[in-house]
Design an enzyme around this catalytic site. Structure first.
Site, PDB file in Angstrom:
ATOM      1  N   GLU A  82      -6.145  -0.436  -7.705  1.00 54.79           N
ATOM      2  CA  GLU A  82      -7.025   0.719  -7.919  1.00 54.79           C
ATOM      3  C   GLU A  82      -6.926   1.140  -9.376  1.00 54.79           C
ATOM      4  OE1 GLU A  82      -6.920   3.582  -4.740  1.00 54.79           O
ATOM      5  OE2 GLU A  82      -7.156   5.243  -6.158  1.00 54.79           O
ATOM      6  N   GLU A 133      -0.927   3.941  -1.250  1.00 55.28           N
ATOM      7  CA  GLU A 133      -0.176   5.077  -1.780  1.00 55.28           C
ATOM      8  C   GLU A 133       0.615   5.789  -0.679  1.00 55.28           C
ATOM      9  OE1 GLU A 133      -2.739   7.577  -4.090  1.00 55.28           O
ATOM     10  OE2 GLU A 133      -3.204   5.997  -5.533  1.00 55.28           O
TER      11      GLU A 133
END
Length: 840
Positions: free
Chosen positions: A529, A422
């Site tokens: 994820e 991220e």
């Protein structure tokens, strides 16, 4: 020899260590964690070898000083960092190298120091390393005083906080090794083992060995590589003459052919051992061992992940590095226990989030059969917290990434590299208006000017950086694909635009996943994820079919007086999903290689959706103490071959209260619920619903579920109403430990009524005392809001349970743990410590 080792241990703990007792002509790798002195605070004069440190704490490494502290809302780590203290600490170790070893080379290896370490030998700075998760080493040889006292001093600076989005720990929290070699030796991480050809009848094992010559003269050595199977039989061998210049390295390349290879697989993780010997005539001058696995795999845009020719779903979880009440300090048994619990659930994959893991984790994944995504960074140049690694990234990323890949690239459990999680380089600053509120806030709050770069320029810079990182990885290991965990699913994501990622990885964004084949044609895909589902073990919010989005939006204030999240799989973060939703998505789409659920275990820090006094996460399928939450059995019913019949919640409610009863099961056609013998109906799972549910009225007594297949009863589960707490039950996961000073017994503590039923709402304070050759290493109960210390001899039960961890003292004998609580019958358990090592 046994008596000698025991003598040395006692001797070094009383003053200093003589680290070599005999002259060796081959490599030695010595655990250098015993008998360090520690001071919590800054002491600049401690760099001096003559500094008086006898008043400092004597301890063994690994060590995490933060876990010994008190929780406080004033600790600068914040609740995101676990609300535990940071600061500066010093470590010192005194030792005497023998004069007979003066021709040898000595290197000190630190598996991990959090963070900003400075290492000194006899007052001389060997180096600094800011990244707290990286393994690093220094050559001690030029500065050693042979036959005299030498002092290693390590300064650890974790004072500038927050520098992490989760609990980092503080100190030399991983193992330290002293490596002794001759001047000509296999280089650091000097073997690289690959398997370019693998099939049922044959495997080709390719070995690249780096030979380091630290003399001034040119030399010739024979590199002898022997591959041994698990039974110790040599199955392949090769010898190669290698010429190495003075003060230079050379690489020998060999190919070994293995007939009828045992292939490494998640069900049968077969391991070979490669023994590399450097021979000078008939004299062995180095012996270097490498664990290896033979397997073939691919990631396919249509079929997903294929292992040894068989399509295989990656049923994985993300894991942070802390070990609950033990903190960040590495302990092999504690890591093994976590993996055992996950394996029993049917988990076959681990994502090392979001940093290089302890080497011991990867060793265990090799041995136990896990598909590992090994991850390098949580941020690049753009910071996520004020003092994080971003400020060091430009100066250190090439070195850190190089060392990360070199250290880990021989592990057969690793199937992909992740270069980031991220990272904010997915977007341009000029894109801020199109970002989610969370992403825009992160960018704008840390001083990134929108006018810094034009949108196109920044996209190019970010894409080039992505490509550079990927190229660095592939230069060191071209055999595995590169991915990244991305929370921007659009093809315009700068990382995707680079073309450098071999696998498209999404964090969440389930709604965008069906379009992946269209948006990224020919690219394999994995959910890096998933979920961010929330649950507190033992807490249930009804009605269970009402989905709770907590918080409603990530940036909106949220408060609920319970500080608890429902365990019905009906509560999740706004960017996530329920467990069932993603399970079905992965099941129904062949192109999805699998998922890594956020998270396998709860971890210290990041207590979404709550603030203080919450100080650990709610994301885990297993709580912080290692007790499974109810969704554990959902995964077990879908991922494993174990027969599952799990009924929940408990059966202690108010008379007349409407209660939702859920059941996870497999290997049955139907389940029927009974309340005090009266049927509440037959239910069956469907492809769209992976559990059975009944809404019933509570009455004291019992609730029972019966599972049937083809009309035949295949399982029963009954829960009885518990009475008042009367007694304690202790259940150790292991009653016999290795007398090594490290091994642990995790003892479950349960509060029971007179008939032996768990009291589901009990919160009795339980006191512990250990008599004998062991001590209490930590206590926990899985509560995310408990302010009780992890290092203590007491703990309150949380929904009827707590945990005490007992550690041996390094000698054979026995220990008795006694648990007492006011008004309850006490309990005790015996632990035996045996010397299971074979001494020569």
């Amino acid at each position: 020899m046994k008596k000698l080792l025991l003598f040395l241990h006692v001797f070094c703990c009383s003053c200093f260590m003589v680290f070599s007792t005999t002259v060796s002509t081959c490599r030695e790798r010595i655990n250098f964690g015993d008998c360090w002195r520690f001071h919590n605070g800054d002491e600049p004069e401690a760099v001096d070898a003559n500094f008086e440190d006898t008043g400092w704490q004597l301890l063994d490494l690994p060590h995490d000083w933060a876990i010994e502290g008190n929780f406080s809302k004033d600790n600068p780590s914040g609740t995101g960092g676990g609300a535990l203290p940071g600061g500066i600490g010093w470590y010192r170790k005194t030792f005497v190298p023998e004069k007979a070893d003066s021709d040898m080379k000595f290197r000190i290896v630190f598996d991990g120091v959090y963070m900003n370490s400075e290492v000194y030998l006899n007052g001389i700075l060997l180096g600094r390393r800011p990244y707290g998760y990286i393994t690093f080493s220094y050559d001690l040889t030029p500065h050693l005083k042979w036959g005299e006292k030498n002092v290693l001093a390590v300064r650890v600076d974790n004072s500038e906080q927050p520098n992490s989005r989760w609990y980092s720990g503080c100190g030399i929290y991983r193992n330290v090794w002293l490596v002794k070699t001759e001047a000509v030796h296999v280089g650091e991480w000097g073997n690289y083992v690959t398997t370019p050809v693998v099939n049922k009848s044959e495997a080709i094992v390719r070995v690249q060995t780096t030979v380091s010559n630290e003399t001034d003269v040119d030399i010739k050595v024979t590199v002898c590589s022997s591959l041994f199977d698990a039974e110790g039989k040599c199955v392949a061998k090769a010898d190669t003459l290698c010429r190495v210049g003075g003060q230079a390295d050379a690489v020998a390349v060999q190919q070994l052919s293995v007939a009828d290879p045992h292939r490494w697989d998640i069900e049968s993780p077969y391991l070979y051992t490669l023994v590399t010997e450097l021979m000078d005539g008939g004299h062995c001058i180095d012996r270097y061992e490498t664990v290896a696995g033979i397997r073939s795999f691919s990631f396919d845009a249509q079929k997903g992940f294929v292992l040894n020719g068989k399509p295989t779903k990656i049923n994985g979880v993300c894991m942070h590095h802390d070990l609950g009440c033990l903190g960040a300090a590495v302990n092999i048994r504690a890591i093994e226990r976590q993996l055992e619990i996950l394996k029993e659930m049917g988990c076959n994959g681990i994502r090392c989030s979001h940093n290089p893991p302890a080497p011991e984790l990867l060793d265990l994944c090799d041995r136990m059969g896990f598909i590992v995504m090994d991850e390098a960074f949580d941020m690049w140049r753009k910071k996520k917290s004020v003092h994080d690694y971003a400020r060091y990234f430009d100066d250190w990323y090439e070195r850190d990434l190089h060392d990360f890949i070199m250290r880990d690239r021989n592990h057969p459990s690793i199937f992909m590299w992740s270069i980031g999680n991220e990272v904010l380089e997915q977007w341009s600053h000029a894109d801020a208006d199109t970002l989610s509120l969370e992403e825009a806030n992160l960018i704008l709050n840390f001083g990134h000017s929108k006018s810094m770069l034009a949108k196109e320029e920044e996209m190019s810079v970010n894409s080039l950086l992505t490509k550079k990182l990927s190229d660095l990885v592939k230069a060191l290991d071209p055999t595995r694909p590169v991915t990244a965990g991305c929370n921007e699913p659009a093809p315009g994501n700068h990382l995707f635009k680079s073309g450098a990622l071999d696998i498209i990885g999404y964090n969440y964004h389930n709604a965008n996943i069906p379009d992946v084949p269209k948006n990224f044609p020919g690219k394999p895909f994995i959910i890096t994820e998933s979920n961010s589902a929330l649950a507190t073990r033992g807490y249930y919010r009804m009605p269970s079919d009402k989905e709770l989005l907590w918080p409603e939006r990530w940036d909106k204030p949220f408060y609920d007086s319970s500080f608890s999240c429902s365990s019905y799989d009906n509560c999740h973060a706004p960017w996530g999903n329920t467990h069932e939703e993603t399970l079905k998505l992965v099941r129904d789409n062949d192109f999805v290689s699998g998922q890594y659920v956020w998270t396998g275990f709860d971890y210290i820090g990041e207590p979404t959706p709550f603030g203080w006094p919450a100080r650990s996460s709610y994301f885990g399928i297993v709580d912080l103490a290692g007790f499974p939450k109810d969704t554990y059995y959902l995964y077990q019913s879908e991922w494993s071959e174990e027969q599952v019949l799990h009924l929940f919640p408990h059966w202690n409610w108010k008379p007349g209260q409407v209660v939702d009863m859920w059941c996870y099961y497999n290997k049955a056609d139907e389940v029927e619920l009974f309340v005090n013998g009266k049927s509440q109906g037959v239910k069956s799972k469907t492809p769209d619903c992976l559990h059975a549910m009944w809404r019933v009225e509570y009455e004291p007594g019992s609730v029972k579920v019966i599972a049937r297949k083809n009309g035949k009863v295949v399982g029963e589960k009954e829960i009885r109403t518990a009475g008042e707490p009367v007694q304690i039950r202790l259940t150790p996961d292991r009653s016999q430990l290795t007398a090594d000073g490290k091994d642990l017994s995790f003892i479950t503590v349960e509060i029971l009524d007179e008939e032996g039923n768990l009291c589901p709402n009990a919160d009795n304070l339980v006191n512990f005392e250990v008599e004998g050759d062991a001590f209490i290493a930590g206590v926990d109960n899985g509560s995310p809001i408990s302010m009780e210390r992890f290092k203590d001899n007491k703990r309150r039960a949380f929904y009827g349970k707590c945990l005490v961890v007992v550690q041996n003292r390094g000698k054979q004998g026995t220990a008795h743990l006694v648990a007492t609580s006011n008004g309850l019958q006490s309990a005790n358990v015996k632990i035996t410590m045996d010397d299971l090592f074979t001494f020569i």
